[in-house]
Design an enzyme around this catalytic site. Structure first.
Site, short mmCIF file in Angstrom:
data_model
loop_
_atom_site.label_atom_id
_atom_site.label_comp_id
_atom_site.label_asym_id
_atom_site.label_seq_id
_atom_site.Cartn_x
_atom_site.Cartn_y
_atom_site.Cartn_z
N TRP A 76 5.20 -17.79 -12.96
CA TRP A 76 5.39 -16.34 -13.25
C TRP A 76 6.70 -15.99 -13.74
O TRP A 76 7.63 -16.28 -12.79
CB TRP A 76 4.97 -15.60 -12.01
CG TRP A 76 4.76 -14.02 -12.35
CD1 TRP A 76 3.79 -13.48 -12.64
CD2 TRP A 76 5.75 -13.22 -12.18
NE1 TRP A 76 3.65 -11.93 -12.78
CE2 TRP A 76 5.27 -11.91 -12.46
CE3 TRP A 76 6.95 -13.12 -11.67
CZ2 TRP A 76 5.92 -10.66 -12.16
CZ3 TRP A 76 7.73 -11.78 -11.56
CH2 TRP A 76 7.13 -10.60 -11.74
N ASN A 102 9.25 -22.36 -6.98
CA ASN A 102 8.81 -20.72 -6.78
C ASN A 102 10.11 -20.26 -6.20
O ASN A 102 10.78 -20.72 -5.29
CB ASN A 102 7.83 -20.78 -5.72
CG ASN A 102 6.50 -21.43 -6.23
OD1 ASN A 102 6.42 -21.66 -7.30
ND2 ASN A 102 5.22 -21.37 -5.52
N GLY A 103 10.53 -18.99 -6.70
CA GLY A 103 11.75 -18.35 -6.04
C GLY A 103 12.57 -18.10 -7.23
O GLY A 103 12.34 -18.24 -8.22
N LYS A 489 -5.20 1.35 -8.63
CA LYS A 489 -6.30 0.41 -9.21
C LYS A 489 -6.42 0.58 -10.47
O LYS A 489 -6.71 -0.52 -11.43
CB LYS A 489 -7.45 0.75 -8.45
CG LYS A 489 -7.59 0.12 -7.01
CD LYS A 489 -7.21 -0.91 -6.47
CE LYS A 489 -5.85 -1.50 -6.59
NZ LYS A 489 -5.34 -2.07 -5.41
N GLU A 492 -3.73 -0.88 -12.93
CA GLU A 492 -3.27 -2.34 -12.49
C GLU A 492 -4.45 -3.24 -13.63
O GLU A 492 -3.95 -4.10 -14.20
CB GLU A 492 -3.72 -2.76 -11.26
CG GLU A 492 -2.64 -2.67 -10.15
CD GLU A 492 -3.10 -3.13 -8.71
OE1 GLU A 492 -2.19 -3.41 -8.05
OE2 GLU A 492 -4.05 -2.64 -8.37
N LYS A 607 -0.36 -11.66 -7.63
CA LYS A 607 -1.06 -11.10 -6.26
C LYS A 607 0.04 -11.31 -5.01
O LYS A 607 0.06 -10.51 -4.18
CB LYS A 607 -2.16 -12.54 -5.99
CG LYS A 607 -2.96 -12.17 -4.74
CD LYS A 607 -3.81 -11.07 -4.82
CE LYS A 607 -4.47 -10.73 -3.30
NZ LYS A 607 -4.86 -9.50 -3.56
C1 G6P Z 1 1.50 -7.31 -5.24
C2 G6P Z 1 -0.06 -7.09 -5.19
C3 G6P Z 1 -0.28 -5.83 -4.51
C4 G6P Z 1 -0.16 -5.81 -3.32
C5 G6P Z 1 1.58 -5.77 -3.23
C6 G6P Z 1 2.07 -6.34 -1.73
O1 G6P Z 1 2.22 -6.12 -6.11
O2 G6P Z 1 -0.42 -7.43 -6.62
O3 G6P Z 1 -1.75 -5.82 -4.65
O4 G6P Z 1 -0.40 -4.50 -2.89
O5 G6P Z 1 1.89 -7.04 -3.84
O6 G6P Z 1 1.54 -7.25 -1.37
P1 G6P Z 1 1.27 -7.60 0.21
O7 G6P Z 1 0.76 -9.11 0.30
O8 G6P Z 1 2.52 -7.54 1.00
O9 G6P Z 1 0.35 -6.64 0.91
#
Ligand code: G6P
Length: 612
Positions: A76, A102-103, A489, A492, A607
């Site tokens: 990503w 990652n990171g 929602k 997104e 995610k």
């Molecule tokens: C990302 C995801 C969201 C989520 C947010 C916080 O942006 O797409 O769906 O609400 O991170 O994630 P967490 O795992 O800390 O609830």
């Protein structure tokens, strides 16, 4: 966000790595690649786009590639655009060592400049390539891969979950972690590394969670772990509890739809064994040892990101109204950097589906450093936030794969309701009142099921509005966060601009947007402020806004004003959000399907956001 899967064993790992990458797709990514050690050399294959494009590019589906040591990555993009060159794995200077990461390596420019002076030539715009070259340079000095990784990491600032392999070492994988999750999968004559158990769970359920600052060296026969300073660490092998079927689509077109429909069950799972109806009370094992601190807390500060932050906003209403405890809610990304005035009298509650969100984790560590009691409401068992908090509650929603969070949200709300009721009873709520609330909570899963039994009218509404450019979502009280979450929602997954607002605030600005082209979604259950929201509906109607309203099943007022009504069963005001969000999840889902967007892998989103 980025995903890692790696293998060392007896089998041909190519199908296993590609399948692992597919299982990591849900995290969000924009390119993918694998590295394989074959006949004393490393083959790197990488491609912008989806894993399917990588598969066709390398022709692996024809079984042309074979290796028993390899690793795969979904990237990503952070540094450098998502193209073939910037995709991982990355090489060291001599193309003898490959790295996936990652990171973010924060001091990568410093490292690059120094190595460039020594003759290194860089081919990509990534921070990871700097790390790969640094490991290569250290290998020149030591001739030992694990030592080279440790020495390089000692010079690195930032966060990483990495896997490294070398053409000189066909019997070894090295992994390390700081700030980005890494788990080891322990098999028989084979071992795995992954950023997420989903990538390896069909091969092994025995896992070891690396801690920040730990390095692991894996062979076919076993593994050993140590700190960056080479002090041996002892690890406990744990069992992954979820089933493979839970991370598959099970007949639904999308994970998101499957997860929306799982909610009657997942809400129930969150309550199972915790709701003591006859006692009008709640039992939460993960909070027993911190109960004293919770009850004497000066205030509760809830911190989170995204959907979890919206759950926190509902939690504020629940804690203040049911348990009468002063509560504040903060974005974790803001909380961590503004020197928050937190002390030992505070309880800081972190809500996170993944338990790995970088900002939420940093906020939690900051609060802990300042002496607060830190608690987690987390879905992923064994995740970093769960492990580092002083106590907490798992929401037990099971693996959530759809990038747009749905079942985790309703489970978070369920757990917040449980905590509120538990604290209220401890603070003097009578058993009789407790029984009334506990009985009502027990009805929520069935009420959620009723909403999901008939969703055709929501599909019809989605088709009607699929081409509009803007949406406004309005609600009041505990349903204001529901409006925010409904709008999120829609943004997104359907890429329609949507804003959530407290209904009464509309007249201080957003009302200027309302005309016959503007759909306005109202969340208007029959609660204490029902009449007030009716007035807000009138204001929109007077300006010819097109009203879609989520109402209770016995409501006969709103239908006179709204173009469309969606009916949900009645419950107590502060439990209402658990039900009221469900039609809005479905509306967003069907809008996205009608517009043809990729529901489970929406553009640009991740995610689990493991970088800040
Ligand atoms: C990302 C995801 C969201 C989520 C947010 C916080 O942006 O797409 O769906 O609400 O991170 O994630 P967490 O795992 O800390 O609830």
């Amino acid at each position: 966000m980025c995903g890692i899967v790696a293998y060392i064993g007896q089998k041909n790992c190519v199908p296993l790595l590609l399948e692992g990458l597919r299982r990591l797709e849900y995290r969000g990514y924009d390119s993918a690649g694998i590295a394989l050690v074959q006949n004393g050399s490393i083959g790197v294959y990488k491609k912008a786009g989806k894993v399917a494009e990588l598969v066709s590019a390398i022709g692996a589906s024809n079984g042309e590639l074979k290796a028993s040591l390899g690793m795969g990555h979904t990237r990503w993009a952070t540094h450098g655009e998502p193209n073939d060159t910037n995709a991982h794995p990355h090489w060291d200077q001599k193309r003898e060592i490959a790295v996936i990461h990652n990171g973010i390596i924060e001091n990568y420019q410093v490292i690059k400049t120094k190595l460039a002076q020594e003759g290194h030539i860089f081919e990509t715009a990534t921070d990871t390539e700097a790390l790969a070259h640094l490991i290569g340079a250290m290998y020149e000095r030591t001739g030992n891969l694990c030592s080279a990784v440790r020495m390089a990491l000692a010079e690195v600032e930032g966060t990483y979950g990495i896997v490294v392999l070398s053409k000189h070492d066909p019997d070894r994988l090295v992994a390390a972690r700081k700030g980005s999750p890494i788990i080891l999968g322990v098999g028989d004559g084979e071992n795995f590394v992954a950023s997420d158990a989903a990538a390896i769970v069909d091969h092994t359920r025995q896992v070891v969670y690396l801690e920040d600052g730990e390095v692991a060296e894996l062979t076919r026969e076993g593994f050993r772990t140590m700190t960056i300073d080479d002090v041996k660490t002892d690890k406990v092998i744990q069992e992954v509890t979820f089933e493979l079927s839970q991370i598959e689509r099970g007949g639904y077109d999308h994970f998101m739809l499957k997860e929306i429909h799982e909610q009657p069950e997942t809400i129930k799972n969150g309550m199972r064994g915790r709701l003591l109806i006859e006692e009008g009370n709640i039992k939460l094992g993960g909070l027993q040892h911190v109960m004293g601190r919770l009850l004497s807390a000066r205030r509760i500060v809830i911190t989170a990101c995204g959907t979890s932050w919206h759950a926190g906003l509902v939690g504020e209403y629940m804690f203040e109204q049911i348990a009468k405890i002063p509560t504040e809610v903060e974005y974790a990304s803001e909380f961590r950097y503004r020197s928050p005035l937190v002390n030992i009298d505070d309880v800081v509650l972190v809500i996170s589906q993944s338990g790995e969100t970088a900002d939420s984790l940093a906020a939690m560590r900051e609060a802990k450093r300042k002496g607060a009691t830190v608690l987690g409401i987390v879905n992923v068992v064994g995740s970093t936030i769960a492990r580092e908090s002083d106590g907490g509650v798992y929401v037990h929603a099971g693996p959530e794969i759809g990038v747009a969070s749905t079942k985790a949200f309703t489970s978070q709300l369920t757990v917040l309701a449980l905590i509120s009721l538990m604290l209220a009873r401890q603070r003097g709520m009578t058993k009789e009142d407790g029984i009334v609330l506990a009985r009502e909570l027990a009805t929520i899963p069935d009420k959620a099921r009723q909403i999901l039994e008939n969703t055709e009218h929501i599909e019809a509404i989605a088709r009607e509005f699929k081409d509009v450019k803007n949406f406004l979502y309005l609600g009041r009280g505990a349903n204001f966060p529901v409006a925010l979450e409904g709008a999120l929602k829609l943004k997104e997954i359907s890429y329609i601009h949507a804003e959530g607002y407290p209904a009464a605030e509309m007249k201080h600005g957003p009302i200027a947007l309302i005309d016959e082209n503007m759909p306005v979604v109202f969340v208007v259950p029959k609660d204490a402020i029902y009449e007030k929201v009716l007035s807000n509906l009138q204001e929109v109607r007077a300006r010819r806004g097109r009203i879609i309203a989520v109402v209770n099943e016995d409501d006969h007022e709103v239908e006179k004003l709204a173009e469309f009504v969606i009916r949900v069963p009645r419950t107590y005001g502060f439990f209402g959000p658990i039900l009221n969000i469900i039609p809005l999840q479905l509306l967003a889902y069907h809008m996205a399907v009608a517009r043809g967007t990729d529901v489970d892998q929406p553009r640009n989103l991740a995610k689990s956001v493991t970088v800040e």
